[in-house]
Scaffold this motif. Sequence first.
Motif, PDB file in Angstrom:
ATOM      1  N   ASN A 125       0.815  -1.202   0.000  1.00  0.00           N
ATOM      2  CA  ASN A 125       0.000   0.000   0.000  1.00  0.00           C
ATOM      3  C   ASN A 125       0.860   1.268   0.000  1.00  0.00           C
ATOM      4  OD1 ASN A 125      -1.665   2.218   1.559  1.00  0.00           O
ATOM      5  ND2 ASN A 125      -3.132   0.761   0.702  1.00  0.00           N
ATOM      6  N   ALA A 126       0.488   2.226  -0.850  1.00  0.00           N
ATOM      7  CA  ALA A 126       1.277   3.444  -1.017  1.00  0.00           C
ATOM      8  C   ALA A 126       1.294   4.302   0.245  1.00  0.00           C
ATOM      9  CB  ALA A 126       0.725   4.253  -2.190  1.00  0.00           C
ATOM     10  N   VAL A 127       0.162   4.343   0.950  1.00  0.00           N
ATOM     11  CA  VAL A 127       0.088   5.150   2.176  1.00  0.00           C
ATOM     12  C   VAL A 127       1.049   4.603   3.231  1.00  0.00           C
ATOM     13  CG1 VAL A 127      -1.401   5.900   4.063  1.00  0.00           C
ATOM     14  CG2 VAL A 127      -2.292   5.846   1.741  1.00  0.00           C
ATOM     15  N   VAL A 128       1.042   3.294   3.414  1.00  0.00           N
ATOM     16  CA  VAL A 128       1.918   2.664   4.398  1.00  0.00           C
ATOM     17  C   VAL A 128       3.381   2.940   4.060  1.00  0.00           C
ATOM     18  CG1 VAL A 128       2.664   0.468   5.401  1.00  0.00           C
ATOM     19  CG2 VAL A 128       0.237   0.857   4.901  1.00  0.00           C
ATOM     20  N   ILE A 129       3.736   2.753   2.784  1.00  0.00           N
ATOM     21  CA  ILE A 129       5.117   2.965   2.365  1.00  0.00           C
ATOM     22  C   ILE A 129       5.526   4.429   2.568  1.00  0.00           C
ATOM     23  CG2 ILE A 129       6.653   3.024   0.368  1.00  0.00           C
ATOM     24  CD1 ILE A 129       5.255   0.557  -0.676  1.00  0.00           C
ATOM     25  N   ALA A 130       4.664   5.355   2.142  1.00  0.00           N
ATOM     26  CA  ALA A 130       4.993   6.780   2.248  1.00  0.00           C
ATOM     27  C   ALA A 130       5.208   7.204   3.697  1.00  0.00           C
ATOM     28  CB  ALA A 130       3.881   7.614   1.617  1.00  0.00           C
ATOM     29  N   VAL A 131       4.323   6.764   4.590  1.00  0.00           N
ATOM     30  CA  VAL A 131       4.429   7.137   5.998  1.00  0.00           C
ATOM     31  C   VAL A 131       5.666   6.497   6.628  1.00  0.00           C
ATOM     32  CG1 VAL A 131       3.346   6.940   8.276  1.00  0.00           C
ATOM     33  CG2 VAL A 131       1.969   7.540   6.283  1.00  0.00           C
ATOM     34  N   GLY A 142      -5.639   7.116  -3.917  1.00  0.00           N
ATOM     35  CA  GLY A 142      -6.793   6.285  -3.590  1.00  0.00           C
ATOM     36  C   GLY A 142      -6.447   5.104  -2.707  1.00  0.00           C
ATOM     37  N   HIS A 143      -5.229   5.085  -2.153  1.00  0.00           N
ATOM     38  CA  HIS A 143      -4.786   3.927  -1.379  1.00  0.00           C
ATOM     39  C   HIS A 143      -5.241   3.952   0.074  1.00  0.00           C
ATOM     40  CE1 HIS A 143      -1.621   1.651  -3.899  1.00  0.00           C
ATOM     41  NE2 HIS A 143      -2.449   2.279  -4.702  1.00  0.00           N
ATOM     42  N   VAL A 144      -5.810   5.093   0.516  1.00  0.00           N
ATOM     43  CA  VAL A 144      -6.402   5.089   1.859  1.00  0.00           C
ATOM     44  C   VAL A 144      -7.613   4.160   1.866  1.00  0.00           C
ATOM     45  CG1 VAL A 144      -7.505   6.472   3.657  1.00  0.00           C
ATOM     46  CG2 VAL A 144      -5.619   7.439   2.342  1.00  0.00           C
ATOM     47  N   GLU A 145      -8.483   4.341   0.868  1.00  0.00           N
ATOM     48  CA  GLU A 145      -9.655   3.474   0.743  1.00  0.00           C
ATOM     49  C   GLU A 145      -9.228   2.020   0.507  1.00  0.00           C
ATOM     50  OE1 GLU A 145      -9.066   6.208  -0.867  1.00  0.00           O
ATOM     51  OE2 GLU A 145     -10.814   7.544  -0.918  1.00  0.00           O
ATOM     52  N   LEU A 146      -8.202   1.846  -0.326  1.00  0.00           N
ATOM     53  CA  LEU A 146      -7.716   0.502  -0.631  1.00  0.00           C
ATOM     54  C   LEU A 146      -7.197  -0.183   0.626  1.00  0.00           C
ATOM     55  CD1 LEU A 146      -7.067  -1.627  -2.787  1.00  0.00           C
ATOM     56  CD2 LEU A 146      -4.847  -0.513  -3.106  1.00  0.00           C
ATOM     57  N   LEU A 147      -6.504   0.589   1.473  1.00  0.00           N
ATOM     58  CA  LEU A 147      -5.970   0.044   2.718  1.00  0.00           C
ATOM     59  C   LEU A 147      -7.092  -0.458   3.614  1.00  0.00           C
ATOM     60  CD1 LEU A 147      -3.533  -0.401   4.624  1.00  0.00           C
ATOM     61  CD2 LEU A 147      -3.856   1.948   5.427  1.00  0.00           C
ATOM     62  N   MET A 202      -9.143   0.117  12.290  1.00  0.00           N
ATOM     63  CA  MET A 202      -9.484   1.494  11.929  1.00  0.00           C
ATOM     64  C   MET A 202      -8.616   2.499  12.679  1.00  0.00           C
ATOM     65  SD  MET A 202     -13.618   1.641  11.318  1.00  0.00           S
ATOM     66  CE  MET A 202     -14.162   0.517  12.618  1.00  0.00           C
ATOM     67  N   LEU A 203      -8.335   2.229  13.940  1.00  0.00           N
ATOM     68  CA  LEU A 203      -7.480   3.136  14.711  1.00  0.00           C
ATOM     69  C   LEU A 203      -6.065   3.166  14.149  1.00  0.00           C
ATOM     70  CD1 LEU A 203      -8.642   2.296  18.358  1.00  0.00           C
ATOM     71  CD2 LEU A 203      -9.101   4.393  17.067  1.00  0.00           C
ATOM     72  N   LEU A 204      -5.553   2.017  13.749  1.00  0.00           N
ATOM     73  CA  LEU A 204      -4.203   1.951  13.191  1.00  0.00           C
ATOM     74  C   LEU A 204      -4.138   2.636  11.827  1.00  0.00           C
ATOM     75  CD1 LEU A 204      -3.153  -1.688  14.169  1.00  0.00           C
ATOM     76  CD2 LEU A 204      -2.426   0.465  15.230  1.00  0.00           C
ATOM     77  N   VAL A 205      -5.188   2.479  11.028  1.00  0.00           N
ATOM     78  CA  VAL A 205      -5.235   3.180   9.742  1.00  0.00           C
ATOM     79  C   VAL A 205      -5.280   4.686   9.975  1.00  0.00           C
ATOM     80  CG1 VAL A 205      -6.638   3.645   7.699  1.00  0.00           C
ATOM     81  CG2 VAL A 205      -6.289   1.293   8.453  1.00  0.00           C
ATOM     82  N   GLY A 206      -6.080   5.113  10.953  1.00  0.00           N
ATOM     83  CA  GLY A 206      -6.146   6.525  11.292  1.00  0.00           C
ATOM     84  C   GLY A 206      -4.788   7.053  11.730  1.00  0.00           C
ATOM     85  N   LEU A 207      -4.061   6.246  12.487  1.00  0.00           N
ATOM     86  CA  LEU A 207      -2.726   6.633  12.925  1.00  0.00           C
ATOM     87  C   LEU A 207      -1.800   6.828  11.730  1.00  0.00           C
ATOM     88  CD1 LEU A 207      -0.473   6.997  15.049  1.00  0.00           C
ATOM     89  CD2 LEU A 207      -0.221   4.511  15.077  1.00  0.00           C
ATOM     90  N   LEU A 208      -1.822   5.880  10.807  1.00  0.00           N
ATOM     91  CA  LEU A 208      -0.962   5.968   9.624  1.00  0.00           C
ATOM     92  C   LEU A 208      -1.263   7.217   8.802  1.00  0.00           C
ATOM     93  CD1 LEU A 208      -0.754   2.312   8.247  1.00  0.00           C
ATOM     94  CD2 LEU A 208       1.170   3.781   8.880  1.00  0.00           C
ATOM     95  N   VAL A 209      -2.553   7.458   8.562  1.00  0.00           N
ATOM     96  CA  VAL A 209      -2.944   8.597   7.725  1.00  0.00           C
ATOM     97  C   VAL A 209      -2.567   9.911   8.401  1.00  0.00           C
ATOM     98  CG1 VAL A 209      -4.883   9.815   6.669  1.00  0.00           C
ATOM     99  CG2 VAL A 209      -4.816   7.318   6.636  1.00  0.00           C
ATOM    100  N   THR A 210      -2.886  10.035   9.692  1.00  0.00           N
ATOM    101  CA  THR A 210      -2.642  11.290  10.392  1.00  0.00           C
ATOM    102  C   THR A 210      -1.161  11.538  10.630  1.00  0.00           C
ATOM    103  OG1 THR A 210      -4.679  10.746  11.595  1.00  0.00           O
ATOM    104  CG2 THR A 210      -3.531  12.722  12.251  1.00  0.00           C
TER     105      THR A 210
END
Length: 438
Positions: free
Chosen positions: A2-8, A312-317, A336-344
Amino acid sequence: MNAVVIAVLVMLILSLARLNVVVSLVIGALIGGVVGGLGLTSTIEVFSAGLGNSAEVALSYALLGSFAVAISRTGLPKALVNASLKIVGKQGDSKRKSLSKVAIILIILIMSVFSQNVIPIHIAFIPILIPPLLLVFNKLQLDRRLIASVITFGLVTPYMLLPTGFGAIFHDIVQTNMAESGLTVAREDIPMAMIIPSIGMVVGLLIAVFFSYRKKKSYTDIAISEDNQKESFTLKGLLFAGVAIIASLAVQLTTDSMIMGALAGIVIVALSGKVKWNDTDTVLTKGMKMMSFIGFVMLAASGFANVMKETGHVELLVNEASDLLNGNQQLGILMMLLVGLLVTMGIGSSFSTVPIIATIFVPLSLELGLSPLATIAIIGTAGALGDAGSPASDSTLGPTSGLNADGQHNHIWDTTVPTFIHYNIPLIIFGWIAAIIL
């Protein structure tokens, strides 16, 4: 992957390796965009387009820094230091010094809390209050990581729980975006849902105060500004300083603009004669330099956020994770909490994160059979997670701007890592408990 995970992860690893946060955000965004299929050229265009979203915030912080330097010319910081030194106690007076530590920590905590709700000036008080107190902290051998933790607590917890000041804005964002995503909730339900996560913040603060950073830590006494050393304070100067601060606040509240508020304060200090016309450019430039780091980080974080949204990788994640849940509520809440942590962590702002995650978390919460209160707790906590421990958050950048005025406080290891440990971990635990109970 996932692009979001890699970027963060790229951004965090580079930041922990002491690479400049701005550069880390840019590199993380570029790698995330390419992995997300945007291509290098398109990623650069999307990143550049996102910079404008934080232009007003960056200018606001630059002018607030100028206002802080202008206030220093009135002698207010020197008066503050002198008053603080009087309550510190003489050498060897350990009891009085202990009481002085408690008093100073409480004052900073109260100021931080009030800056969100009672007097909503956010981090504007930090460059005015903290740098002059560094010599006092040194005398008391206070660990600056403790002060950073105290300030961040005061910047985050009030808006999570209380529906006034910045809290009113945050609660409105949560309510509006949940409604647009298919779940209507009452405004008065939000504080009720955020009580337990807020207790997690309190637990983190208590651990920082009574366990992690209670030991003495020595720093070198370094003069922060020649202005602070040579500028005497007079009744006239202190009076104008008070009027400038009140006027700045009044204009900010009236116009809803930190830019106009800072300008009003600068003009009043200039009228006092403490800043001569020929010195105006020097004073303003010095203040802008002091706060420019925060402005550049906020700009980079805005570009980073724009790239993450475009992939669009937040939704994909979320979709990939939800496929593994099989209706498991407990696991779904944690995910959901962990995804929120990654995004924020990448965006650095809970206010900007909520609109992104609400569109995904509301349908998923409904699918898992979670109550409206539980959904509020998840979204509110997920948003606050990165704010309390992201390198790109003004809730961590603000404390660093004050505590590093003499160059002895590292943004990542002395602010971000301590706040991440003491607040993000309890937030995940207590947010998870809240969603289950509610």
